[in-house]
Design an enzyme around this catalytic site. Structure first.
Site, PDB file in Angstrom:
ATOM      1  N   GLU A 159       0.823  -1.202   0.000  1.00 25.10           N
ATOM      2  CA  GLU A 159       0.000   0.000   0.000  1.00 25.10           C
ATOM      3  C   GLU A 159       0.864   1.262   0.000  1.00 25.10           C
ATOM      4  O   GLU A 159       0.926   2.019   0.962  1.00 25.10           O
ATOM      5  CB  GLU A 159      -0.987  -0.018   1.166  1.00 25.10           C
ATOM      6  CG  GLU A 159      -2.003  -1.162   1.030  1.00 25.10           C
ATOM      7  CD  GLU A 159      -3.164  -1.084   1.985  1.00 25.10           C
ATOM      8  OE1 GLU A 159      -4.263  -1.525   1.612  1.00 25.10           O
ATOM      9  OE2 GLU A 159      -2.968  -0.596   3.118  1.00 25.10           O
ATOM     10  N   GLU A 261      -6.230  -6.697  -2.448  1.00 17.76           N
ATOM     11  CA  GLU A 261      -6.847  -6.762  -1.116  1.00 17.76           C
ATOM     12  C   GLU A 261      -8.294  -6.317  -1.208  1.00 17.76           C
ATOM     13  O   GLU A 261      -8.596  -5.268  -1.773  1.00 17.76           O
ATOM     14  CB  GLU A 261      -6.145  -5.825  -0.122  1.00 17.76           C
ATOM     15  CG  GLU A 261      -4.828  -6.298   0.413  1.00 17.76           C
ATOM     16  CD  GLU A 261      -4.349  -5.420   1.565  1.00 17.76           C
ATOM     17  OE1 GLU A 261      -5.206  -4.841   2.278  1.00 17.76           O
ATOM     18  OE2 GLU A 261      -3.127  -5.320   1.736  1.00 17.76           O
TER      19      GLU A 261
END
Length: 362
Positions: A159, A261
Site C-alpha cells: 500500500e 486486497e
C-alpha cells in the site's frame, strides 16, 4: 481519433480482451498471513459441513489458486518472518497453490499511514538502505526457490500511496522511492525472471491518486509488471468509481491489474471481545453484513474484474484470521485482539462460509 483507436487496439492486444461472463480469472487468492500463528494457538478450520480439516486444503478444494503471505523483517512475535513464510509456502506448494509474497519492509504493518523502517535499518545511510532492501528481498525469495517453492508474484512494498521506508522513500522524494523499489525489483528478477513484480496501492477507487503515482513511476523509471490495488467497498468509494479507476489504470499504463486486497463482513457480531473495525449492518448499500451479503460482494467484484482488460483476479484479505485468543493485530502486545474476525471466510464455528466457494469459483 484514428490515433486513439490504434492506441486502444494496441492495449487490447497487450492485455487481452476482458473475460467473458462465467470465465474463471487466473488469480483466485486469499491472504493467509495470520494462519501460522492461529494454528499454533489452537485455531481450527472446518469445511462448510462442519468437518474439521487443514485450512490450506479447504482453500484449495474451494478452487483457490494463490495464497498471499506478508513478510516482516524482525517481528516482535516471531511470525510473518522468513521461516514461517517458507513453511506455509511448502504446504501450499504440495497442494498446487501458488504464492504471492508481500514485502512490507518493516517490522510491523506497512500501509498508507505507516511506512516505518525496520529497527535494524533505521540508521543506515541511503546506499546501505537500498542494499538492505535488495539483500532482504533476495534472501527470502532465494530460500523459497531453493526449497522448490518459487514465488509466482511479489509485492515490493505494501500500500505504497505515500512511498516506503520513510523518510528516504517518502512521497516527496521520488528518486528515493525509485531507487528502493528498483532494488527490490532487481532482486526478484535475479532469483527468477518468471516471477511477476507487483506495485500495490490502496484506495482503489481514487483515480487521481493512481494517475499521480504511476505517472511519477514512469517519469522516474520504476520497474514493475503488475499494478495491485486495495479496494474495500466501505472505505474506498463506490464500486462504479473502482471499476472506472481499475479500467483506466489497465489501459493507461498497459499493465495487468490485480485486486490485491478486499474483504467484507459476514456478521456484525464479535467473537473475541475486541471491537470490530466494521460494525454497520449494511456497510455498503445493498450488501448486508451477512454470509449472503459477503458472498454477493465477492461475486460483484468478480463481475467488475471480468470487464477489465488484463485483470488477473482477486485476493481476499486475511481469510483465515478468525477470533483465536492471542492472535491479535499488534505483534508487540499478546493481549491485543482481532478487529477483523467478522470479515474472515470462516464463521464463528470455524466453518467455511459461502463466500469462500464464490471466491474459488472466480
Amino acid at each position: 481519433m484514428v490515433r486513439a483507436i490504434c492506441a486502444a487496439l494496441w492495449v487490447m492486444a497487450l492485455l487481452g480482451a476482458p473475460a467473458q461472463a462465467g470465465d474463471r480469472l487466473p488469480v483466485r487468492g486469499a491472504d493467509i498471513s495470520s494462519l501460522a500463528k492461529s494454528e499454533d494457538l489452537g485455531g481450527v478450520y472446518r469445511q462448510a459441513d462442519g468437518r474439521r480439516g487443514d485450512a490450506l486444503r479447504i482453500l484449495k478444494r474451494a478452487g483457490l489458486t494463490h495464497v498471499r503471505l506478508k513478510v516482516w523483517v524482525d517481528p516482535a512475535d516471531g511470525y510473518n518472518d522468513k521461516a514461517h513464510v517458507l513453511e506455509i509456502a511448502r504446504r501450499a506448494h504440495k497442494l498446487g497453490l501458488k504464492t504471492l509474497i508481500d514485502f512490507h519492509y518493516s517490522d510491523r504493518w506497512a500501509d498508507p499511514a505507516h511506512q516505518t523502517k525496520p529497527a535494524a535499518w533505521a540508521d543506515l545511510p541511503f546506499d546501505r538502505l537500498v542494499q538492505a532492501v535488495r539483500d532482504h528481498t533476495y534472501d527470502v525469495l532465494s530460500a523459497l526457490r531453493r526449497q522448490g517453492t518459487p514465488a509466482d508474484m511479489v509485492q515490493i512494498g505494501n500500500e505504497l500511496n505515500g512511498g516506503l521506508l520513510w523518510p528516504d522513500g517518502r512521497w516527496d522524494n521520488w528518486p528515493g522511492i525509485a531507487a528502493l523499489l528498483n532494488a527490490g525489483h532487481d532482486a526478484v528478477k535475479q532469483v527468477s525472471h518468471r516471477t511477476k513484480v507487483v506495485i500495490h496501492l490502496a484506495n482503489g477507487a481514487d483515480n487521481g491518486l493512481y494517475r499521480w503515482w504511476f505517472d511519477n513511476a514512469a517519469t522516474h523509471g520504476i520497474r514493475y509488471d503488475v499494478i495491485g490495488l486495495s479496494y474495500y467497498p466501505y472505505w474506498h468509494g463506490t464500486i462504479e468509481a473502482f471499476q472506472a479507476n481499475i479500467t483506466d489504470v489497465a489501459t493507461r499504463y498497459g499493465k495487468p491489474v490485480l485486486l490485491a486486497e478486499t474483504a467484507y463482513p459476514f456478521t456484525t457480531a464479535d467473537k473475541d471481545g475486541w471491537e470490530n473495525i466494521i460494525l454497520s449492518p449494511e456497510p455498503y448499500p445493498g450488501y448486508q453484513a451477512t454470509p449472503q451479503g459477503q458472498q454477493a460482494m465477492i461475486a460483484k467484484l468478480y463481475d467488475v474484474l471480468r470487464e477489465v482488460p488484463g485483470a488477473l483476479g482477486l485476493v481476499y484479505w486475511e481469510a483465515t484470521w478468525t477470533g483465536v485468543p492471542g492472535n491479535g493485530w499488534d505483534p508487540e502486545d499478546p493481549a491485543s485482539g482481532n478487529a477483523w474476525e467478522n470479515q474472515a471466510l470462516f464463521d464463528f464455528a470455524d466453518r467455511a462460509l459461502p463466500g469462500l466457494a464464490t471466491l474459488g469459483a472466480g
